[in-house]
Write an enzyme that holds these catalytic residues in place. Structure first.
Site, short mmCIF file in Angstrom:
data_model
loop_
_atom_site.label_atom_id
_atom_site.label_comp_id
_atom_site.label_asym_id
_atom_site.label_seq_id
_atom_site.Cartn_x
_atom_site.Cartn_y
_atom_site.Cartn_z
N ASP A 43 0.82 -1.22 0.00
CA ASP A 43 0.00 0.00 0.00
C ASP A 43 0.86 1.27 0.00
OD1 ASP A 43 -2.25 -1.72 0.30
OD2 ASP A 43 -1.98 -1.69 2.47
N ASP A 157 -8.47 2.69 3.94
CA ASP A 157 -7.94 3.05 2.62
C ASP A 157 -8.30 4.49 2.20
OD1 ASP A 157 -7.07 0.47 2.67
OD2 ASP A 157 -8.27 -0.23 0.98
N SER A 174 -13.73 -0.26 1.47
CA SER A 174 -13.27 -1.60 1.17
C SER A 174 -14.42 -2.58 1.34
CB SER A 174 -12.14 -1.98 2.14
OG SER A 174 -11.81 -3.34 2.04
N TRP A 176 -17.81 -4.57 1.63
CA TRP A 176 -19.14 -4.14 2.08
C TRP A 176 -19.88 -3.47 0.91
CZ3 TRP A 176 -15.43 -5.35 5.46
CH2 TRP A 176 -15.82 -6.05 6.61
N GLU A 212 -11.78 -1.75 -3.37
CA GLU A 212 -11.23 -0.97 -2.27
C GLU A 212 -10.12 -0.04 -2.77
OE1 GLU A 212 -9.96 -3.98 0.46
OE2 GLU A 212 -8.36 -4.72 -0.83
#
Length: 324
Positions: A43, A157, A174, A176, A212
């Site tokens: 990331d 994020d 992210s 869901w 996400e």
């Protein structure tokens, strides 16, 4: 034709023709540019300082920092935080903070980041500031936005976008119900009290919920939303990929090149697995002196799936970002 002769023939073919000889869709995606040194990251988010130094923050060790003077050789330079802020324990049982987003705004460096546990949406987005961006210089400002087990979204994020009109926006999310966006008060870096709506930018309402890591940029009159689709964090089994959509408003609707809404599983591919470069994602975009950079991690198929730094330039001439 002998094997040796064939190699020599391929070596002098034009690059476009050589690419056409490569079977399958993998030919559409470039390998990462050359980076060396300490490049085991996840990331990544990168800025370039006024002195020309690159600061690359990433997940792990209280937000790891790597620095470079040439965008090629990177070395570890400590972490943003020496001691974790006490509030982190409310959202994470020992996990490191994730997915930092660093930018320079109003004379200081700002870093949004996520605190959570894998697979949980009891999560928080935090914010810290620094005048130098160096390890140990960060002041933590606490939570910006949170989610819990009853939420239909996940507050991780984060990505800050500042529009031409001076308005600040934070995208995040992210799985869901996907990617969300809130308006931010520039004076605090927290949610703007005059507009508390939580807007939806991208989702996958059928099948997997796996979208996400949003990144929003504006180029040539359009807003572009990059996101990571499918599954990260599984080494060589990762299926991460980077997709994009665009809109004429920062809050959407974002649609892909075929006109499919990103709220209905749309997204035009920018980078996918090819060869040893498995599951590229967790991306950010940096406007550098020689063009826009796509900064991301991938899982190295020739090194037991170790996550590593990937950097490519982006070409916008078609109206859509093309990595090269």
């Amino acid at each position: 034709m002998s094997r040796t002769t064939r190699r020599r023939t391929l070596a002098v073919l034009p690059a476009a023709l050589l690419l056409a000889l490569v079977p399958g869709s993998a030919s559409a995606y470039p390998n990462p540019g050359t980076v060396t040194g300490d490049i085991v990251v996840h990331d990544p988010s990168m800025v370039r300082t006024s002195s020309g130094q690159y600061l690359l923050y990433s997940t792990g060790d209280n937000l790891q920092l790597r620095t470079s003077t040439d965008r090629t050789a990177f070395g570890r330079s400590g972490s943003a935080f020496g001691t974790p802020p006490s509030w982190w324990k409310n959202y994470s049982s020992g996990s490191d903070p994730w997915a930092p987003d660093i930018s320079f705004r109003g004379g200081k460096y700002l870093m949004y980041y996520a605190v959570s546990s894998f697979g949980s949406n009891t999560s928080a987005i935090g914010l810290a500031g620094s005048t130098t961006g160096q390890p140990g210089s960060w002041t933590d400002y606490g939570t910006v936005y949170t989610s819990n087990a009853s939420s239909d979204y996940n507050a991780i994020d984060p990505n800050l976008f500042v529009d031409d009109d001076g308005k600040w926006w934070l995208s995040f999310g992210s799985w869901w119900t996907g990617i969300k966006m809130i308006r931010i008060d520039p004076s605090t870096g927290k949610q703007y009290a005059g507009d508390t709506a939580r807007r939806s930018l991208a989702s996958r309402p059928t099948g997997t919920k796996a979208v996400e890591a949003p990144t929003v940029v504006k180029r040539n009159g359009y807003y572009y939303l990059f996101a990571s689709y499918d599954t990260c964090c599984a080494g060589t089994s990762s299926t991460y990929k980077v997709k994009v959509g665009r809109a004429t408003s920062v809050t959407g609707p974002y649609k892909d090149r075929n006109g499919v809404s990103m709220l209905s599983n749309g997204g035009t591919p920018v980078l996918e697995s090819h060869g040893r470069y498995i599951g590229p994602g967790g991306q950010s975009v940096l406007a550098d002196s020689d063009g826009d950079l796509l900064v991301y991690h991938y899982y190295d198929g020739q090194d037991n799936g170790t996550p590593k730094l990937g950097v490519n330039l982006l070409n916008w001439s078609s109206g859509w970002p093309v990595a090269y």
